[in-house]
Write a protein that holds these residues in place. Structure first.
Motif, PDB file in Angstrom:
ATOM      1  N   ASP A 242       0.828  -1.207   0.000  1.00 37.12           N
ATOM      2  CA  ASP A 242       0.000   0.000   0.000  1.00 37.12           C
ATOM      3  C   ASP A 242       0.861   1.255   0.000  1.00 37.12           C
ATOM      4  O   ASP A 242       0.425   2.322  -0.432  1.00 37.12           O
ATOM      5  CB  ASP A 242      -0.908   0.015   1.235  1.00 37.12           C
ATOM      6  N   VAL A 243       2.084   1.104   0.525  1.00 32.08           N
ATOM      7  CA  VAL A 243       3.009   2.236   0.642  1.00 32.08           C
ATOM      8  C   VAL A 243       4.406   1.757   0.287  1.00 32.08           C
ATOM      9  O   VAL A 243       4.774   0.615   0.579  1.00 32.08           O
ATOM     10  CB  VAL A 243       3.015   2.803   2.083  1.00 32.08           C
ATOM     11  N   GLU A 244       5.180   2.627  -0.336  1.00 31.87           N
ATOM     12  CA  GLU A 244       6.592   2.326  -0.585  1.00 31.87           C
ATOM     13  C   GLU A 244       7.452   3.409   0.050  1.00 31.87           C
ATOM     14  O   GLU A 244       7.190   4.602  -0.113  1.00 31.87           O
ATOM     15  CB  GLU A 244       6.890   2.258  -2.082  1.00 31.87           C
ATOM     16  N   VAL A 245       8.461   2.974   0.802  1.00 31.93           N
ATOM     17  CA  VAL A 245       9.419   3.895   1.402  1.00 31.93           C
ATOM     18  C   VAL A 245      10.783   3.574   0.806  1.00 31.93           C
ATOM     19  O   VAL A 245      11.270   2.448   0.938  1.00 31.93           O
ATOM     20  CB  VAL A 245       9.468   3.741   2.940  1.00 31.93           C
ATOM     21  N   LYS A 246      11.387   4.530   0.149  1.00 29.32           N
ATOM     22  CA  LYS A 246      12.673   4.287  -0.511  1.00 29.32           C
ATOM     23  C   LYS A 246      13.545   5.535  -0.428  1.00 29.32           C
ATOM     24  O   LYS A 246      13.059   6.645  -0.169  1.00 29.32           O
ATOM     25  CB  LYS A 246      12.446   3.908  -1.972  1.00 29.32           C
ATOM     26  N   LYS A 247      14.844   5.313  -0.659  1.00 29.92           N
ATOM     27  CA  LYS A 247      15.781   6.430  -0.657  1.00 29.92           C
ATOM     28  C   LYS A 247      16.028   6.901  -2.084  1.00 29.92           C
ATOM     29  O   LYS A 247      16.336   6.100  -2.967  1.00 29.92           O
ATOM     30  CB  LYS A 247      17.102   6.013  -0.007  1.00 29.92           C
ATOM     31  N   VAL A 248      15.894   8.194  -2.280  1.00 32.50           N
ATOM     32  CA  VAL A 248      16.157   8.794  -3.580  1.00 32.50           C
ATOM     33  C   VAL A 248      17.180   9.902  -3.378  1.00 32.50           C
ATOM     34  O   VAL A 248      16.904  10.894  -2.686  1.00 32.50           O
ATOM     35  CB  VAL A 248      14.867   9.360  -4.216  1.00 32.50           C
ATOM     36  N   GLN A 249      18.376   9.704  -3.930  1.00 30.36           N
ATOM     37  CA  GLN A 249      19.471  10.671  -3.776  1.00 30.36           C
ATOM     38  C   GLN A 249      19.715  11.018  -2.309  1.00 30.36           C
ATOM     39  O   GLN A 249      19.873  12.189  -1.941  1.00 30.36           O
ATOM     40  CB  GLN A 249      19.167  11.945  -4.590  1.00 30.36           C
ATOM     41  N   GLY A 250      19.726   9.979  -1.473  1.00 27.49           N
ATOM     42  CA  GLY A 250      20.047  10.163  -0.060  1.00 27.49           C
ATOM     43  C   GLY A 250      18.906  10.625   0.813  1.00 27.49           C
ATOM     44  O   GLY A 250      19.067  10.757   2.026  1.00 27.49           O
ATOM     45  N   GLU A 251      17.716  10.849   0.237  1.00 29.28           N
ATOM     46  CA  GLU A 251      16.562  11.306   0.999  1.00 29.28           C
ATOM     47  C   GLU A 251      15.452  10.248   0.959  1.00 29.28           C
ATOM     48  O   GLU A 251      15.188   9.648  -0.088  1.00 29.28           O
ATOM     49  CB  GLU A 251      16.013  12.619   0.424  1.00 29.28           C
ATOM     50  N   TRP A 252      14.817  10.042   2.120  1.00 29.11           N
ATOM     51  CA  TRP A 252      13.713   9.083   2.176  1.00 29.11           C
ATOM     52  C   TRP A 252      12.460   9.670   1.526  1.00 29.11           C
ATOM     53  O   TRP A 252      12.097  10.816   1.777  1.00 29.11           O
ATOM     54  CB  TRP A 252      13.404   8.705   3.617  1.00 29.11           C
ATOM     55  N   VAL A 253      11.822   8.864   0.685  1.00 31.13           N
ATOM     56  CA  VAL A 253      10.611   9.286  -0.019  1.00 31.13           C
ATOM     57  C   VAL A 253       9.497   8.275   0.285  1.00 31.13           C
ATOM     58  O   VAL A 253       9.735   7.063   0.277  1.00 31.13           O
ATOM     59  CB  VAL A 253      10.841   9.350  -1.543  1.00 31.13           C
ATOM     60  N   ILE A 254       8.295   8.785   0.570  1.00 31.66           N
ATOM     61  CA  ILE A 254       7.142   7.932   0.867  1.00 31.66           C
ATOM     62  C   ILE A 254       6.116   8.080  -0.249  1.00 31.66           C
ATOM     63  O   ILE A 254       5.690   9.195  -0.572  1.00 31.66           O
ATOM     64  CB  ILE A 254       6.486   8.323   2.216  1.00 31.66           C
ATOM     65  N   ASP A 255       5.721   6.955  -0.840  1.00 34.78           N
ATOM     66  CA  ASP A 255       4.691   6.956  -1.882  1.00 34.78           C
ATOM     67  C   ASP A 255       3.522   6.074  -1.453  1.00 34.78           C
ATOM     68  O   ASP A 255       3.727   4.906  -1.091  1.00 34.78           O
ATOM     69  CB  ASP A 255       5.245   6.415  -3.204  1.00 34.78           C
ATOM     70  N   LYS A 303      -4.206  10.044   3.160  1.00 34.99           N
ATOM     71  CA  LYS A 303      -3.436  10.990   3.980  1.00 34.99           C
ATOM     72  C   LYS A 303      -3.037  10.349   5.312  1.00 34.99           C
ATOM     73  O   LYS A 303      -1.914  10.539   5.794  1.00 34.99           O
ATOM     74  CB  LYS A 303      -4.254  12.259   4.235  1.00 34.99           C
ATOM     75  N   THR A 304      -3.971   9.604   5.909  1.00 34.27           N
ATOM     76  CA  THR A 304      -3.682   8.968   7.194  1.00 34.27           C
ATOM     77  C   THR A 304      -2.608   7.898   7.045  1.00 34.27           C
ATOM     78  O   THR A 304      -1.692   7.801   7.868  1.00 34.27           O
ATOM     79  CB  THR A 304      -4.961   8.344   7.789  1.00 34.27           C
ATOM     80  N   ILE A 305      -2.710   7.078   5.990  1.00 31.30           N
ATOM     81  CA  ILE A 305      -1.701   6.041   5.755  1.00 31.30           C
ATOM     82  C   ILE A 305      -0.335   6.673   5.524  1.00 31.30           C
ATOM     83  O   ILE A 305       0.685   6.182   6.020  1.00 31.30           O
ATOM     84  CB  ILE A 305      -2.111   5.163   4.553  1.00 31.30           C
ATOM     85  N   TYR A 306      -0.311   7.772   4.782  1.00 34.71           N
ATOM     86  CA  TYR A 306       0.952   8.484   4.558  1.00 34.71           C
ATOM     87  C   TYR A 306       1.507   9.009   5.885  1.00 34.71           C
ATOM     88  O   TYR A 306       2.711   8.885   6.166  1.00 34.71           O
ATOM     89  CB  TYR A 306       0.736   9.658   3.598  1.00 34.71           C
ATOM     90  N   SER A 307       0.648   9.587   6.713  1.00 36.93           N
ATOM     91  CA  SER A 307       1.089  10.153   7.991  1.00 36.93           C
ATOM     92  C   SER A 307       1.646   9.066   8.909  1.00 36.93           C
ATOM     93  O   SER A 307       2.669   9.264   9.571  1.00 36.93           O
ATOM     94  CB  SER A 307      -0.071  10.878   8.682  1.00 36.93           C
TER      95      SER A 307
END
Length: 441
Positions: A242-255, A303-307
């Motif tokens: 449902d969510v992906e957390v990955k590093k992009v250019q040294g920064e964590w990104v949440i999708d 929004k809640t899942i992202y939070s």
């Protein structure tokens, strides 16, 4: 007789229709949300669904097809036909279950072998119908040892896989749902036929509760999904994050991921047709309100899942960097406190949802673990403590095995505040014999 007039201030909260629907949408898995959108679209002409996925509708099983006419909970012909046409290869479900074994770091090699064996011997409906005596003999283990592993298997996603029969499956589902009605367990254990026959008055009289309470529990039980329908999306898509957390250019990104979710838009043609029709203004307002509630509920859900994911990233940085072994103790209450919402909201938000990380896909609920305080004021996870107990036992002098008290003393010397009773409990959960039995093993 004295009558005193006094005033008191009381704070109460009434759930609005909007909030109730938002909470309902929040707890849906992505597959359940998809079905819910189609259901709402069939009721409301203002809701136009794009990219229809007809096959997904076939994957939804109506629980009402089940009948409990006898103790074996046989399926009626219609349901049996449905199941027969939907049974395909089990490999995707097996793969999804096998991938969850490494999440439990306190398992030894024998535990993992037995779990794999049990998974490969689930029947076509994901029940465990294998002769347990044959498993006990095959692996030369005690019945209690095997039962503990079956209990563990039944906590794998989807919850209830590995149940021995449908009654056990229902009890597992109820036990793992913090919002289950209090009477649900008793109804299933003792009066499942009355539930099947919708005998509300009989249940109400037997348990001395209102018909409303009895009906609430019965409706809840009758709407529990059977295991086959739970596994449909896993069989077709493995586990979908449902969510992906990955590093992009040294920064964590949440999708927040929802590639297969049908898109919805307002049907302007129907809106124009009803808007100026004075005879149907009530219907027009109802349809418009339902459309708004649906779209707002979906947006609020995402929004809640992202939070929640963002808070997990902040509170579990070591896990996202290093993997499951670095998982720190964390409770629903802590996350709820950060987001300033009720604990039940977090429970709904993570229900049947998965997160993809650089170390694999995990059920959200697996990222919440208990812990024990250490002398530094921090918390050591139960997984870490169990791992230390395993290591101490593995390195002990086999002619002088450590007693529970000696293990406790060693852990305390490492700064872990733990009692001998807790050490004994964890040792038993690890299927490690007591010191006296290890001496002669």
């Amino acid at each position: 007789m004295n009558f005193d007039l006094s005033m008191s201030q009381q704070l109460s909260q009434t759930l609005t229709t909007e909030l109730i629907q938002h909470l309902e949408v929040l707890q849906f898995s992505e597959e359940e949300l998809k079905s819910y959108i189609y259901e709402k679209a069939s009721e409301n002409p203002f809701i136009n669904v794009l990219d229809h996925d007809i096959q997904s509708m076939k994957n939804v099983m109506d629980y009402s097809l089940y009948q409990f006419s006898d103790s074996t909970k046989k399926l009626n012909n219609e349901t049996y036909s449905f199941l027969q046409t939907n049974i395909t290869h089990k490999e995707p479900v097996e793969k999804a279950l096998l991938e969850q074994i490494p999440l439990h770091q306190d398992l030894n090699e024998l535990d993992r072998k037995i779990l794999k064996y049990l998974i490969y011997h689930l029947d076509d409906y994901y029940f465990l119908k294998i002769d347990l005596e044959s498993v006990i003999n095959r692996f030369n283990v005690e019945a209690s040892y095997l039962e503990s592993l079956i209990d563990l298997l039944q906590t794998f996603e989807p919850i209830g896989v590995g149940a021995r029969d449908f009654t056990e499956y229902l009890l597992i589902k109820i036990a793992n749902d913090p919002f289950a009605p209090e009477l649900a367990t008793a109804f299933v254990q003792d009066h499942l036929e009355l539930v099947a026959n919708y005998s509300i008055k009989a249940l109400s009289k037997t348990y001395k509760v209102s018909t409303k309470e009895a009906k609430e529990a019965v409706d809840y039980i009758r709407n529990l999904k059977p295991p086959m329908s739970q596994c449909t999306d896993i069989r077709d898509e493995f586990i979908v994050a449902d969510v992906e957390v990955k590093k992009v250019q040294g920064e964590w990104v949440i999708d927040v991921l929802n590639p297969n979710r049908p898109k919805i838009e307002m049907n302007e043609e129907y809106v124009a047709l009803l808007k100026d029709n004075m005879e149907h203004q009530d219907y027009y307002k109802k349809c418009l309100k339902d459309y708004m509630l649906l779209t707002q509920g979906i947006n609020q859900r995402d929004k809640t899942i992202y939070s929640v994911s963002r808070v997990l990233l902040n509170l579990q940085p070591a896990f996202f960097e290093s993997g499951i072994e670095a998982l720190a103790p964390l409770t629903l209450k802590e996350v709820a406190s950060v987001l300033e919402v009720h604990e039940s909201t977090i429970s709904r938000a993570i229900r049947n949802k998965y997160i993809r990380t650089p170390h694999g896909i995990f059920a959200f609920r697996n990222l919440f673990t208990r812990g024990i305080s250490n002398t530094s004021g921090k918390m050591d996870s139960v997984q870490y403590i169990k791992k230390r107990i395993q290591e101490l036992v593995a390195s002990e002098d086999k002619s002088k095995p450590y007693s529970d008290q000696q293990i406790t003393n060693e852990l305390v010397s490492e700064g872990i505040q733990i009692s001998r009773r807790t050490v004994a409990k964890y040792r038993e959960e690890l299927n490690i014999l007591s010191s006296s039995k290890r001496l002669y093993a």
